[in-house]
Scaffold this motif. Structure first.
Motif, PDB file in Angstrom:
ATOM      1  N   ILE A 155      26.460 -51.926  10.400  1.00  0.00           N
ATOM      2  CA  ILE A 155      27.426 -51.746  11.487  1.00  0.00           C
ATOM      3  C   ILE A 155      28.650 -52.625  11.262  1.00  0.00           C
ATOM      4  O   ILE A 155      28.557 -53.854  11.255  1.00  0.00           O
ATOM      5  N   ARG A 156      29.790 -51.981  11.054  1.00  0.00           N
ATOM      6  CA  ARG A 156      31.057 -52.730  10.978  1.00  0.00           C
ATOM      7  C   ARG A 156      31.482 -53.076  12.392  1.00  0.00           C
ATOM      8  O   ARG A 156      31.461 -52.230  13.282  1.00  0.00           O
ATOM      9  N   SER A 157      31.879 -54.304  12.593  1.00  0.00           N
ATOM     10  CA  SER A 157      32.314 -54.701  13.929  1.00  0.00           C
ATOM     11  C   SER A 157      33.779 -55.107  13.953  1.00  0.00           C
ATOM     12  O   SER A 157      34.508 -54.768  14.884  1.00  0.00           O
ATOM     13  N   ALA A 158      34.208 -55.846  12.928  1.00  0.00           N
ATOM     14  CA  ALA A 158      35.588 -56.352  12.951  1.00  0.00           C
ATOM     15  C   ALA A 158      36.044 -56.709  11.545  1.00  0.00           C
ATOM     16  O   ALA A 158      35.232 -56.854  10.618  1.00  0.00           O
ATOM     17  N   ALA A 179      37.003 -50.044  11.815  1.00  0.00           N
ATOM     18  CA  ALA A 179      37.377 -51.443  12.077  1.00  0.00           C
ATOM     19  C   ALA A 179      38.746 -51.718  11.469  1.00  0.00           C
ATOM     20  O   ALA A 179      39.080 -51.202  10.402  1.00  0.00           O
ATOM     21  N   GLY A 197      20.540 -52.494  15.407  1.00  0.00           N
ATOM     22  CA  GLY A 197      21.337 -53.590  14.871  1.00  0.00           C
ATOM     23  C   GLY A 197      21.305 -53.573  13.357  1.00  0.00           C
ATOM     24  O   GLY A 197      20.461 -52.917  12.743  1.00  0.00           O
ATOM     25  N   SER A 198      22.225 -54.298  12.736  1.00  0.00           N
ATOM     26  CA  SER A 198      22.322 -54.307  11.277  1.00  0.00           C
ATOM     27  C   SER A 198      21.061 -54.872  10.633  1.00  0.00           C
ATOM     28  O   SER A 198      20.450 -55.818  11.137  1.00  0.00           O
ATOM     29  N   ASP A 242      29.957 -57.769  10.366  1.00  0.00           N
ATOM     30  CA  ASP A 242      29.058 -56.910  11.141  1.00  0.00           C
ATOM     31  C   ASP A 242      29.018 -57.390  12.585  1.00  0.00           C
ATOM     32  O   ASP A 242      29.711 -58.336  12.965  1.00  0.00           O
ATOM     33  N   GLU A 243      28.188 -56.755  13.413  1.00  0.00           N
ATOM     34  CA  GLU A 243      28.189 -57.075  14.842  1.00  0.00           C
ATOM     35  C   GLU A 243      27.588 -58.448  15.142  1.00  0.00           C
ATOM     36  O   GLU A 243      27.738 -58.970  16.249  1.00  0.00           O
ATOM     37  N   LYS A 244      26.950 -59.046  14.131  1.00  0.00           N
ATOM     38  CA  LYS A 244      26.379 -60.382  14.317  1.00  0.00           C
ATOM     39  C   LYS A 244      27.319 -61.474  13.803  1.00  0.00           C
ATOM     40  O   LYS A 244      26.985 -62.652  13.846  1.00  0.00           O
ATOM     41  N   GLY A 263      26.112 -47.240  13.430  1.00  0.00           N
ATOM     42  CA  GLY A 263      26.512 -47.755  14.736  1.00  0.00           C
ATOM     43  C   GLY A 263      25.331 -47.942  15.661  1.00  0.00           C
ATOM     44  O   GLY A 263      24.329 -47.217  15.555  1.00  0.00           O
ATOM     45  N   VAL A 264      25.413 -48.905  16.562  1.00  0.00           N
ATOM     46  CA  VAL A 264      24.347 -49.129  17.540  1.00  0.00           C
ATOM     47  C   VAL A 264      24.220 -47.881  18.415  1.00  0.00           C
ATOM     48  O   VAL A 264      25.208 -47.366  18.933  1.00  0.00           O
TER      49      VAL A 264
END
Length: 201
Positions: free
Chosen positions: A116-119, A189, A92-93, A143-145, A46-47
């Motif tokens: 990083i899992r985002s969604a 997520a 960041g990832s 991921d978050e990107k 995680g960030v």
């Protein structure tokens, strides 16, 4: 008596001159031969997540070298950075190499990975089926990107198995009339799809 005092002063000065280079040489012998650091690889999820590296500059006899000057570096600061106390912080990832370097170039290297899992994106988000019919749902972990997360395994569940059931692969089967939420999750997520089941003809 005066002559003896002068000789004594000269003796003290001479002894000092002799001891000074010996002390300098002794100090130089405590150079950093290598740097111990652990763990050798880290993974953050995680960030802002942090991890403390344990490290010690050591001489050729594997004894700590107090006050050794070290430089802490990250090859990709957008992924992770490291402080002068050895604290790694995720940004960041991606992947980066963390290095702890002595003045003469001896170094310890730590492989650092940030994932990083985002969604989770489920398709379709809605479906209408009849009792006994099936519909296949697909899920992408992002991921978050917005890129694909490396681990794409999702756990599936139904809010109401008496209306619609789902198997481990995201295949939904209509059971009885009604509406159910089909939920896909992975760690922190999740996402869901709405399934409406109508009576069979």
């Amino acid at each position: 008596m005066k002559g003896k005092k002068e000789l004594l002063k000269l003796g003290i000065i001479g002894a000092s001159l002799f001891l000074f280079p010996v002390l300098i040489l002794f100090g130089c012998s405590r150079e950093v031969s290598w740097i111990h650091a652990e763990p050798k690889s880290v993974e953050l999820r995680g960030v802002g997540e942090t991890l403390q590296i344990k490290f010690a500059p050591l001489d050729k006899e594997n004894k700590p070298v107090p006050g050794a000057k070290l430089v802490f570096q990250s090859t990709n600061p957008k992924v992770a950075v490291i402080s002068e106390t050895g604290l790694i912080t995720a940004k960041g990832s991606g992947n980066t190499i963390i290095s702890i370097v002595s003045e003469k170039g001896e170094k310890a290297v730590i492989q650092c990975k940030v994932a990083i899992r985002s969604a989770i994106k489920i398709e379709p988000t809605e479906a209408i089926i009849k009792s006994g019919e099936k519909v296949q749902l697909s899920a992408k972990v992002l991921d978050e990107k917005g890129g694909l997360f490396e681990d794409q395994v999702v756990s599936w569940a139904s809010s109401d198995d008496s209306v619609a059931a789902v198997n481990d692969f995201g295949e939904v089967t209509g059971v009885a009339s009604g509406t159910a939420k089909i939920i896909g999750t992975q760690i922190n997520a999740y996402s869901e799809a709405t399934i409406t089941v109508e009576p069979a003809n």
